[in-house]
Design a protein around this motif. Sequence first.
Motif, PDB file in Angstrom:
ATOM      1  N   GLU A 240      53.250  85.637  23.962  1.00  0.00           N
ATOM      2  CA  GLU A 240      52.433  86.281  24.971  1.00  0.00           C
ATOM      3  C   GLU A 240      51.072  86.654  24.375  1.00  0.00           C
ATOM      4  O   GLU A 240      50.967  86.990  23.184  1.00  0.00           O
ATOM      5  CB  GLU A 240      53.118  87.540  25.501  1.00  0.00           C
ATOM      6  N   LEU A 241      50.047  86.588  25.193  1.00  0.00           N
ATOM      7  CA  LEU A 241      48.702  86.952  24.768  1.00  0.00           C
ATOM      8  C   LEU A 241      48.021  87.716  25.904  1.00  0.00           C
ATOM      9  O   LEU A 241      47.473  87.107  26.828  1.00  0.00           O
ATOM     10  CB  LEU A 241      47.879  85.708  24.402  1.00  0.00           C
ATOM     11  N   PRO A 242      48.082  89.044  25.876  1.00  0.00           N
ATOM     12  CA  PRO A 242      47.405  89.829  26.917  1.00  0.00           C
ATOM     13  C   PRO A 242      45.911  89.531  26.943  1.00  0.00           C
ATOM     14  O   PRO A 242      45.277  89.424  25.888  1.00  0.00           O
ATOM     15  CB  PRO A 242      47.685  91.282  26.507  1.00  0.00           C
ATOM     16  N   ILE A 243      45.363  89.397  28.125  1.00  0.00           N
ATOM     17  CA  ILE A 243      43.938  89.083  28.259  1.00  0.00           C
ATOM     18  C   ILE A 243      43.082  90.173  27.620  1.00  0.00           C
ATOM     19  O   ILE A 243      42.032  89.892  27.036  1.00  0.00           O
ATOM     20  CB  ILE A 243      43.552  88.909  29.747  1.00  0.00           C
ATOM     21  N   SER A 244      43.557  91.431  27.677  1.00  0.00           N
ATOM     22  CA  SER A 244      42.783  92.527  27.097  1.00  0.00           C
ATOM     23  C   SER A 244      42.652  92.377  25.583  1.00  0.00           C
ATOM     24  O   SER A 244      41.604  92.706  25.010  1.00  0.00           O
ATOM     25  CB  SER A 244      43.435  93.872  27.434  1.00  0.00           C
ATOM     26  N   ASN A 245      43.699  91.882  24.922  1.00  0.00           N
ATOM     27  CA  ASN A 245      43.633  91.685  23.471  1.00  0.00           C
ATOM     28  C   ASN A 245      42.589  90.638  23.099  1.00  0.00           C
ATOM     29  O   ASN A 245      41.837  90.798  22.138  1.00  0.00           O
ATOM     30  CB  ASN A 245      45.008  91.264  22.926  1.00  0.00           C
ATOM     31  N   LEU A 246      42.554  89.555  23.875  1.00  0.00           N
ATOM     32  CA  LEU A 246      41.572  88.503  23.615  1.00  0.00           C
ATOM     33  C   LEU A 246      40.155  89.008  23.869  1.00  0.00           C
ATOM     34  O   LEU A 246      39.240  88.768  23.068  1.00  0.00           O
ATOM     35  CB  LEU A 246      41.867  87.286  24.490  1.00  0.00           C
ATOM     36  N   GLN A 247      39.949  89.718  24.971  1.00  0.00           N
ATOM     37  CA  GLN A 247      38.616  90.217  25.305  1.00  0.00           C
ATOM     38  C   GLN A 247      38.119  91.221  24.274  1.00  0.00           C
ATOM     39  O   GLN A 247      36.948  91.198  23.891  1.00  0.00           O
ATOM     40  CB  GLN A 247      38.647  90.852  26.698  1.00  0.00           C
ATOM     41  N   ARG A 248      38.998  92.093  23.812  1.00  0.00           N
ATOM     42  CA  ARG A 248      38.598  93.078  22.811  1.00  0.00           C
ATOM     43  C   ARG A 248      38.249  92.410  21.488  1.00  0.00           C
ATOM     44  O   ARG A 248      37.325  92.829  20.790  1.00  0.00           O
ATOM     45  CB  ARG A 248      39.717  94.106  22.612  1.00  0.00           C
ATOM     46  N   PHE A 249      39.006  91.357  21.133  1.00  0.00           N
ATOM     47  CA  PHE A 249      38.708  90.654  19.893  1.00  0.00           C
ATOM     48  C   PHE A 249      37.348  89.969  19.988  1.00  0.00           C
ATOM     49  O   PHE A 249      36.550  90.015  19.041  1.00  0.00           O
ATOM     50  CB  PHE A 249      39.789  89.622  19.584  1.00  0.00           C
ATOM     51  N   LEU A 250      37.073  89.325  21.121  1.00  0.00           N
ATOM     52  CA  LEU A 250      35.788  88.650  21.297  1.00  0.00           C
ATOM     53  C   LEU A 250      34.629  89.646  21.235  1.00  0.00           C
ATOM     54  O   LEU A 250      33.564  89.333  20.706  1.00  0.00           O
ATOM     55  CB  LEU A 250      35.771  87.895  22.625  1.00  0.00           C
ATOM     56  N   ARG A 251      34.842  90.848  21.761  1.00  0.00           N
ATOM     57  CA  ARG A 251      33.791  91.874  21.723  1.00  0.00           C
ATOM     58  C   ARG A 251      33.724  92.568  20.371  1.00  0.00           C
ATOM     59  O   ARG A 251      32.702  93.174  20.039  1.00  0.00           O
ATOM     60  CB  ARG A 251      34.043  92.931  22.813  1.00  0.00           C
ATOM     61  N   GLY A 252      34.802  92.517  19.609  1.00  0.00           N
ATOM     62  CA  GLY A 252      34.851  93.238  18.341  1.00  0.00           C
ATOM     63  C   GLY A 252      34.954  94.729  18.533  1.00  0.00           C
ATOM     64  O   GLY A 252      34.575  95.506  17.649  1.00  0.00           O
ATOM     65  N   SER A 253      35.504  95.157  19.687  1.00  0.00           N
ATOM     66  CA  SER A 253      35.550  96.582  20.003  1.00  0.00           C
ATOM     67  C   SER A 253      36.788  97.280  19.470  1.00  0.00           C
ATOM     68  O   SER A 253      36.823  98.499  19.395  1.00  0.00           O
ATOM     69  CB  SER A 253      35.474  96.785  21.527  1.00  0.00           C
ATOM     70  N   HIS A 254      37.832  96.515  19.138  1.00  0.00           N
ATOM     71  CA  HIS A 254      39.057  97.089  18.589  1.00  0.00           C
ATOM     72  C   HIS A 254      39.534  96.219  17.423  1.00  0.00           C
ATOM     73  O   HIS A 254      39.163  95.060  17.318  1.00  0.00           O
ATOM     74  CB  HIS A 254      40.167  97.158  19.652  1.00  0.00           C
ATOM     75  N   ARG A 255      40.381  96.801  16.587  1.00  0.00           N
ATOM     76  CA  ARG A 255      40.954  96.027  15.488  1.00  0.00           C
ATOM     77  C   ARG A 255      42.205  95.323  16.001  1.00  0.00           C
ATOM     78  O   ARG A 255      43.259  95.936  16.154  1.00  0.00           O
ATOM     79  CB  ARG A 255      41.289  96.913  14.287  1.00  0.00           C
TER      80      ARG A 255
ATOM     81  N   LYS B 235      34.314  78.806  23.133  1.00  0.00           N
ATOM     82  CA  LYS B 235      34.208  79.260  24.525  1.00  0.00           C
ATOM     83  C   LYS B 235      32.879  78.821  25.134  1.00  0.00           C
ATOM     84  O   LYS B 235      32.820  78.350  26.277  1.00  0.00           O
ATOM     85  CB  LYS B 235      34.349  80.781  24.542  1.00  0.00           C
ATOM     86  N   LYS B 236      31.804  78.955  24.353  1.00  0.00           N
ATOM     87  CA  LYS B 236      30.475  78.564  24.837  1.00  0.00           C
ATOM     88  C   LYS B 236      30.368  77.054  24.988  1.00  0.00           C
ATOM     89  O   LYS B 236      29.828  76.551  25.999  1.00  0.00           O
ATOM     90  CB  LYS B 236      29.419  79.078  23.873  1.00  0.00           C
ATOM     91  N   ALA B 237      30.889  76.299  24.009  1.00  0.00           N
ATOM     92  CA  ALA B 237      30.787  74.835  24.040  1.00  0.00           C
ATOM     93  C   ALA B 237      31.538  74.237  25.219  1.00  0.00           C
ATOM     94  O   ALA B 237      31.119  73.221  25.789  1.00  0.00           O
ATOM     95  CB  ALA B 237      31.307  74.249  22.728  1.00  0.00           C
ATOM     96  N   HIS B 238      32.670  74.867  25.591  1.00  0.00           N
ATOM     97  CA  HIS B 238      33.491  74.335  26.682  1.00  0.00           C
ATOM     98  C   HIS B 238      33.184  75.004  28.020  1.00  0.00           C
ATOM     99  O   HIS B 238      33.818  74.695  29.028  1.00  0.00           O
ATOM    100  CB  HIS B 238      34.969  74.492  26.350  1.00  0.00           C
ATOM    101  N   LYS B 239      32.229  75.937  28.008  1.00  0.00           N
ATOM    102  CA  LYS B 239      31.777  76.609  29.224  1.00  0.00           C
ATOM    103  C   LYS B 239      32.952  77.203  30.009  1.00  0.00           C
ATOM    104  O   LYS B 239      33.132  76.943  31.207  1.00  0.00           O
ATOM    105  CB  LYS B 239      30.986  75.638  30.110  1.00  0.00           C
ATOM    106  N   ILE B 240      33.754  77.995  29.297  1.00  0.00           N
ATOM    107  CA  ILE B 240      34.912  78.628  29.918  1.00  0.00           C
ATOM    108  C   ILE B 240      34.850  80.129  29.678  1.00  0.00           C
ATOM    109  O   ILE B 240      34.169  80.611  28.774  1.00  0.00           O
ATOM    110  CB  ILE B 240      36.243  78.074  29.354  1.00  0.00           C
ATOM    111  N   GLY B 241      35.570  80.872  30.504  1.00  0.00           N
ATOM    112  CA  GLY B 241      35.655  82.309  30.342  1.00  0.00           C
ATOM    113  C   GLY B 241      36.900  82.695  29.562  1.00  0.00           C
ATOM    114  O   GLY B 241      37.722  81.845  29.189  1.00  0.00           O
TER     115      GLY B 241
END
Length: 238
Positions: free
Chosen positions: A49-64, A26-32
């Motif tokens: 399907e990939l809910p945006i919330s699932n991806l964001q939580r995984f990136l934050r490490g806030s949920h399993r 994500k950082k190398a490609h400068k994308i959100g």
Amino acid sequence: MAESDSPRHFDEDARASVRAVLKAYKKAHKIGAPTLRVRIKESDPQKRELPISNLQRFLRGSHRTTDMYVGMFADFLKREEFELPEDEPGPLGVFGGALAVFHEVAQSDGLTEERAASLAGEYNKVASQTEPVYPILQLSIEQEDDRPYMPVKETHTLLAGEAELRFEGALVCVGGMNYVAMRDVLTQRPRNYWLERIKTADGFSDKYLSGDATEMLFREEPGDSTMRHEKLTLQAKG
């Protein structure tokens, strides 16, 4: 490795590895996260399907996140042939470096190569002044060359081998003492140590660490303590 050969169960170490590489991509490609989500979905042969919330939580490490989604992320990175750059520190490296900066310590302040080598290793808890909830405790201190910190991992286990807890963090030398800051890899609960060598007359002082551990607990009933404090002794393996 073919996608079908990818493990469908990811332990905490594997999840942390996938997370670190995905964040580096994500950082190398400068994308959100929204653009990253689109790329993962379009690349997925099964078009799941990939809910945006699932991806964001995984990136934050806030949920399993479920293994299915972690597998999607891992397979996406394989298709992209993207790996963590050699000069890109992993999560513990980022934290360890920040901890050293926060406490304004450097390698020359006490965590010399000689001291780091003497601390590195696997330790078992052999004594405690309080009644431990998890009687089996194993602590791993890893040596990092030319770094003012040392990665630390710890597991707590019941005698029956069940209900294992896992912590990760970093050690820095502050004022001559060894300070360890960790978190529960699943819940992010903090756990901290102050450790020092036990001076013994039998020539085995390099085998023992003694210290105080403080761990945050979840509040279950009003008035319950939210902290656990333990004085313990650790013995190096071997």
